[in-house]
Design a protein around this motif. Structure first.
Motif, PDB file in Angstrom:
ATOM      1  N   GLU A 151     -34.687  48.282  18.408  1.00  0.00           N
ATOM      2  CA  GLU A 151     -34.592  48.931  17.231  1.00  0.00           C
ATOM      3  C   GLU A 151     -33.425  49.518  17.269  1.00  0.00           C
ATOM      4  OE1 GLU A 151     -37.895  51.391  16.844  1.00  0.00           O
ATOM      5  OE2 GLU A 151     -39.370  49.789  16.860  1.00  0.00           O
ATOM      6  N   THR A 152     -32.897  49.904  16.078  1.00  0.00           N
ATOM      7  CA  THR A 152     -31.558  50.536  15.848  1.00  0.00           C
ATOM      8  C   THR A 152     -31.588  51.808  15.390  1.00  0.00           C
ATOM      9  OG1 THR A 152     -30.483  48.403  15.222  1.00  0.00           O
ATOM     10  CG2 THR A 152     -29.328  50.406  14.562  1.00  0.00           C
ATOM     11  N   HIS A 153     -31.138  52.882  16.027  1.00  0.00           N
ATOM     12  CA  HIS A 153     -31.211  54.254  15.896  1.00  0.00           C
ATOM     13  C   HIS A 153     -29.973  54.822  15.894  1.00  0.00           C
ATOM     14  CE1 HIS A 153     -35.544  53.934  16.000  1.00  0.00           C
ATOM     15  NE2 HIS A 153     -35.444  53.635  17.204  1.00  0.00           N
ATOM     16  N   ASP A 154     -29.346  55.456  14.857  1.00  0.00           N
ATOM     17  CA  ASP A 154     -27.945  56.357  15.050  1.00  0.00           C
ATOM     18  C   ASP A 154     -26.947  55.008  15.056  1.00  0.00           C
ATOM     19  OD1 ASP A 154     -29.241  58.868  14.441  1.00  0.00           O
ATOM     20  OD2 ASP A 154     -29.744  59.036  16.371  1.00  0.00           O
ATOM     21  N   ASP A 155     -26.984  53.960  14.621  1.00  0.00           N
ATOM     22  CA  ASP A 155     -26.110  53.100  14.745  1.00  0.00           C
ATOM     23  C   ASP A 155     -26.179  52.186  16.149  1.00  0.00           C
ATOM     24  OD1 ASP A 155     -25.325  52.847  12.044  1.00  0.00           O
ATOM     25  OD2 ASP A 155     -23.984  54.567  12.439  1.00  0.00           O
ATOM     26  N   ARG A 156     -27.088  52.306  16.887  1.00  0.00           N
ATOM     27  CA  ARG A 156     -27.165  52.007  18.433  1.00  0.00           C
ATOM     28  C   ARG A 156     -28.592  51.369  18.671  1.00  0.00           C
ATOM     29  NH1 ARG A 156     -26.008  55.797  23.594  1.00  0.00           N
ATOM     30  NH2 ARG A 156     -25.491  54.173  25.199  1.00  0.00           N
ATOM     31  N   ASP A 157     -28.202  50.046  19.241  1.00  0.00           N
ATOM     32  CA  ASP A 157     -29.436  49.282  19.799  1.00  0.00           C
ATOM     33  C   ASP A 157     -30.197  49.793  20.807  1.00  0.00           C
ATOM     34  OD1 ASP A 157     -28.948  47.510  17.755  1.00  0.00           O
ATOM     35  OD2 ASP A 157     -27.927  45.888  19.161  1.00  0.00           O
ATOM     36  N   ASN A 158     -31.299  49.876  20.678  1.00  0.00           N
ATOM     37  CA  ASN A 158     -32.196  50.456  21.627  1.00  0.00           C
ATOM     38  C   ASN A 158     -33.660  49.503  22.150  1.00  0.00           C
ATOM     39  OD1 ASN A 158     -31.524  53.397  21.980  1.00  0.00           O
ATOM     40  ND2 ASN A 158     -31.438  53.327  19.770  1.00  0.00           N
ATOM     41  N   LEU A 159     -33.807  49.628  23.338  1.00  0.00           N
ATOM     42  CA  LEU A 159     -35.026  48.938  23.680  1.00  0.00           C
ATOM     43  C   LEU A 159     -36.057  50.062  23.677  1.00  0.00           C
ATOM     44  CD1 LEU A 159     -37.065  47.037  25.347  1.00  0.00           C
ATOM     45  CD2 LEU A 159     -36.009  48.133  27.197  1.00  0.00           C
ATOM     46  N   VAL A 160     -37.175  49.859  22.818  1.00  0.00           N
ATOM     47  CA  VAL A 160     -38.328  50.630  22.538  1.00  0.00           C
ATOM     48  C   VAL A 160     -39.424  49.825  23.190  1.00  0.00           C
ATOM     49  CG1 VAL A 160     -39.660  51.911  20.977  1.00  0.00           C
ATOM     50  CG2 VAL A 160     -37.115  51.740  20.499  1.00  0.00           C
ATOM     51  N   LEU A 161     -40.338  50.475  24.111  1.00  0.00           N
ATOM     52  CA  LEU A 161     -41.538  49.918  24.628  1.00  0.00           C
ATOM     53  C   LEU A 161     -42.650  50.948  24.373  1.00  0.00           C
ATOM     54  CD1 LEU A 161     -42.003  48.070  28.141  1.00  0.00           C
ATOM     55  CD2 LEU A 161     -43.410  50.047  27.593  1.00  0.00           C
ATOM     56  N   ARG A 162     -43.537  50.276  23.902  1.00  0.00           N
ATOM     57  CA  ARG A 162     -44.964  50.952  23.711  1.00  0.00           C
ATOM     58  C   ARG A 162     -46.181  50.579  24.312  1.00  0.00           C
ATOM     59  NH1 ARG A 162     -42.181  50.172  18.623  1.00  0.00           N
ATOM     60  NH2 ARG A 162     -41.378  52.216  17.793  1.00  0.00           N
ATOM     61  N   TRP A 163     -46.618  51.706  25.018  1.00  0.00           N
ATOM     62  CA  TRP A 163     -47.865  51.552  25.737  1.00  0.00           C
ATOM     63  C   TRP A 163     -49.079  52.017  24.838  1.00  0.00           C
ATOM     64  CZ3 TRP A 163     -49.634  50.068  30.939  1.00  0.00           C
ATOM     65  CH2 TRP A 163     -50.891  50.594  31.110  1.00  0.00           C
ATOM     66  N   GLU A 164     -50.179  51.310  24.536  1.00  0.00           N
ATOM     67  CA  GLU A 164     -51.101  51.911  23.632  1.00  0.00           C
ATOM     68  C   GLU A 164     -52.469  51.461  24.189  1.00  0.00           C
ATOM     69  OE1 GLU A 164     -50.259  50.608  19.514  1.00  0.00           O
ATOM     70  OE2 GLU A 164     -48.574  51.263  19.398  1.00  0.00           O
ATOM     71  N   GLU A 165     -53.402  52.545  24.421  1.00  0.00           N
ATOM     72  CA  GLU A 165     -54.898  51.896  24.799  1.00  0.00           C
ATOM     73  C   GLU A 165     -55.713  52.316  23.882  1.00  0.00           C
ATOM     74  OE1 GLU A 165     -55.718  54.481  28.308  1.00  0.00           O
ATOM     75  OE2 GLU A 165     -53.792  54.576  28.910  1.00  0.00           O
ATOM     76  N   GLN A 166     -56.671  51.072  23.885  1.00  0.00           N
ATOM     77  CA  GLN A 166     -57.835  51.042  22.876  1.00  0.00           C
ATOM     78  C   GLN A 166     -59.009  50.806  23.432  1.00  0.00           C
ATOM     79  OE1 GLN A 166     -56.541  48.252  19.884  1.00  0.00           O
ATOM     80  NE2 GLN A 166     -54.905  49.462  18.996  1.00  0.00           N
ATOM     81  N   GLY A 167     -60.094  51.315  22.862  1.00  0.00           N
ATOM     82  CA  GLY A 167     -61.462  51.023  23.297  1.00  0.00           C
ATOM     83  C   GLY A 167     -62.066  51.888  24.585  1.00  0.00           C
ATOM     84  N   GLY A 168     -61.205  52.559  24.663  1.00  0.00           N
ATOM     85  CA  GLY A 168     -61.627  53.729  26.093  1.00  0.00           C
ATOM     86  C   GLY A 168     -62.565  54.785  25.420  1.00  0.00           C
ATOM     87  N   PRO A 169     -62.793  55.716  26.328  1.00  0.00           N
ATOM     88  CA  PRO A 169     -63.786  56.748  26.058  1.00  0.00           C
ATOM     89  C   PRO A 169     -62.509  57.839  25.447  1.00  0.00           C
ATOM     90  CG  PRO A 169     -62.978  56.915  28.459  1.00  0.00           C
ATOM     91  CD  PRO A 169     -62.707  55.499  27.854  1.00  0.00           C
ATOM     92  N   PRO A 170     -63.276  58.600  24.680  1.00  0.00           N
ATOM     93  CA  PRO A 170     -62.156  59.892  24.012  1.00  0.00           C
ATOM     94  C   PRO A 170     -61.262  60.369  25.051  1.00  0.00           C
ATOM     95  CG  PRO A 170     -64.317  60.065  23.083  1.00  0.00           C
ATOM     96  CD  PRO A 170     -64.789  58.976  24.224  1.00  0.00           C
ATOM     97  N   VAL A 171     -59.979  60.464  24.581  1.00  0.00           N
ATOM     98  CA  VAL A 171     -59.111  61.326  25.367  1.00  0.00           C
ATOM     99  C   VAL A 171     -58.773  62.540  24.981  1.00  0.00           C
ATOM    100  CG1 VAL A 171     -56.768  61.113  25.944  1.00  0.00           C
ATOM    101  CG2 VAL A 171     -57.912  59.184  25.516  1.00  0.00           C
ATOM    102  N   VAL A 172     -58.698  63.326  26.158  1.00  0.00           N
ATOM    103  CA  VAL A 172     -58.765  64.864  26.109  1.00  0.00           C
ATOM    104  C   VAL A 172     -57.168  65.159  26.555  1.00  0.00           C
ATOM    105  CG1 VAL A 172     -59.589  67.211  26.654  1.00  0.00           C
ATOM    106  CG2 VAL A 172     -61.070  65.250  26.057  1.00  0.00           C
ATOM    107  N   GLU A 173     -56.526  65.993  26.093  1.00  0.00           N
ATOM    108  CA  GLU A 173     -55.159  66.425  26.542  1.00  0.00           C
ATOM    109  C   GLU A 173     -55.312  67.134  27.855  1.00  0.00           C
ATOM    110  OE1 GLU A 173     -50.706  67.569  25.616  1.00  0.00           O
ATOM    111  OE2 GLU A 173     -52.430  67.398  23.758  1.00  0.00           O
ATOM    112  N   PRO A 174     -54.917  66.818  29.175  1.00  0.00           N
ATOM    113  CA  PRO A 174     -55.194  67.794  30.223  1.00  0.00           C
ATOM    114  C   PRO A 174     -54.438  68.859  30.010  1.00  0.00           C
ATOM    115  CG  PRO A 174     -53.262  65.968  30.475  1.00  0.00           C
ATOM    116  CD  PRO A 174     -54.031  65.577  29.364  1.00  0.00           C
TER     117      PRO A 174
END
Length: 314
Positions: free
Chosen positions: A245-268
């Motif tokens: 992805e390009t941000h501010d005229d610079r190429d970037n690697l963007v890696l996304r980790w997304e969890e689905q189907g688990g128990p409801p998440v509560v922020e620690p």
């Protein structure tokens, strides 16, 4: 013998003011006498003082001249030689000339330099690895009331580090494909079921420092997912996608980790070492930024790092 050898063969007068190249492969086409300035013409500037010093020593002691130095070859480049010259004189008389040969040792010198660089690099990596292990130990054991649990966490993190090192060793510690980095990191979490993960992304390679940092971060995400998140239940799933992805005229690697189907998440309430490793460690080692979101439907982590201009490397 002169015609048969591949050494540079030479002779000099008694005081080394003139040198006659009589044979050899390093200076083909340049056979013949060299003027008193031969030292400046033939010898590498950084080696001239050493050669002059060894000539003076050999002349003063009437002994064999020995030196390793660089000479200019036919292509205009420098070749390393091991040179030896013996004094020639009648029995009981003064030295009349010196006769010598210089053996090409360029390949040996290059090998020695490579060994020196490898030893320095190994020393650097060992120190870095020990620093990582020390950090893992301190952060894992600090404030832990359960020695058994702390030991398990420490062992797991060391195992992840070991797997990353094994993978980079196979790649000769140059660069590693991102997909292989991801698969190495999540392998302990698959539990013989690779359908728990969806991987998708373009071909790109990371340098060793970034590969290690990303492996450790993904391991922490996997561990948390197995304990509290999507991988703690049979219906959970993890998507790992990366893109350019390009941000501010610079190429970037963007890696996304997304969890689905688990128990409801509560922020620690308080971020642990794993969260700090992901957020702060990656930010430092990747030269980018990281966002860790404890969304109720599943943990999400987005990792952004700049991509080198020359191509799909980072």
């Amino acid at each position: 013998m002169v015609d048969a050898t591949t050494d540079l063969v030479y002779r000099t007068n008694d005081d080394w003011s003139e040198v006659d190249i009589v044979g050899g492969s390093l200076l083909l086409g340049r056979h013949g006498s060299l003027t008193p300035q031969w030292l400046d013409v033939l010898i590498h500037p950084d080696d001239r003082e050493q050669v002059a010093r060894e000539i003076a020593r050999a002349h003063a002691t009437a002994s064999t001249f020995k030196a390793e130095h660089r000479v200019r070859n036919d292509s205009g480049a420098w070749s390393w030689v091991s040179s030896r010259a013996v004094p020639i004189r009648p029995i009981g008389g003064p030295i009349t000339e010196w006769f010598g040969a210089a053996t090409d040792i360029t390949e040996r010198k290059e090998h020695e330099e490579l060994q020196r660089l490898l030893l320095n690099e190994l020393n650097h990596r060992v120190k870095n690895t020990l620093a990582i292990v020390q950090s893992i130990a301190l952060q894992t054991l600090r404030g832990s009331d359960d020695p058994a649990l702390a030991y398990d966490r420490f062992e797991s993190r060391l195992h992840a580090l070991t797997q990353a090192h094994d993978m980079l060793t196979r790649k000769q510690w140059v660069r590693a494909p991102l997909e292989e980095i991801v698969r190495t990191a999540i392998a302990p979490c698959m539990q013989d079921d690779d359908k728990r993960f969806t991987l998708r992304g373009f071909p790109i390679e990371l340098d060793p420092q970034r590969a290690l940092a990303l492996t450790m971060a993904l391991h922490e995400l996997c561990t948390n997912a197995m304990k509290y998140g999507a991988l703690s239940v049979d219906t959970g799933h993890v998507h790992i996608h990366w893109a350019r992805e390009t941000h501010d005229d610079r190429d970037n690697l963007v890696l996304r980790w997304e969890e689905q189907g688990g128990p409801p998440v509560v922020e620690p309430v308080q971020r642990g070492f794993g969260s700090r490793l992901i957020e702060r460690g990656l930010r430092h080692d990747l030269g980018g930024h990281v966002t860790l979101d404890f969304h109720p439907t599943g943990v999400r982590c987005e990792i952004t790092a700049p991509i080198a201009k020359e191509g799909a490397t980072a």
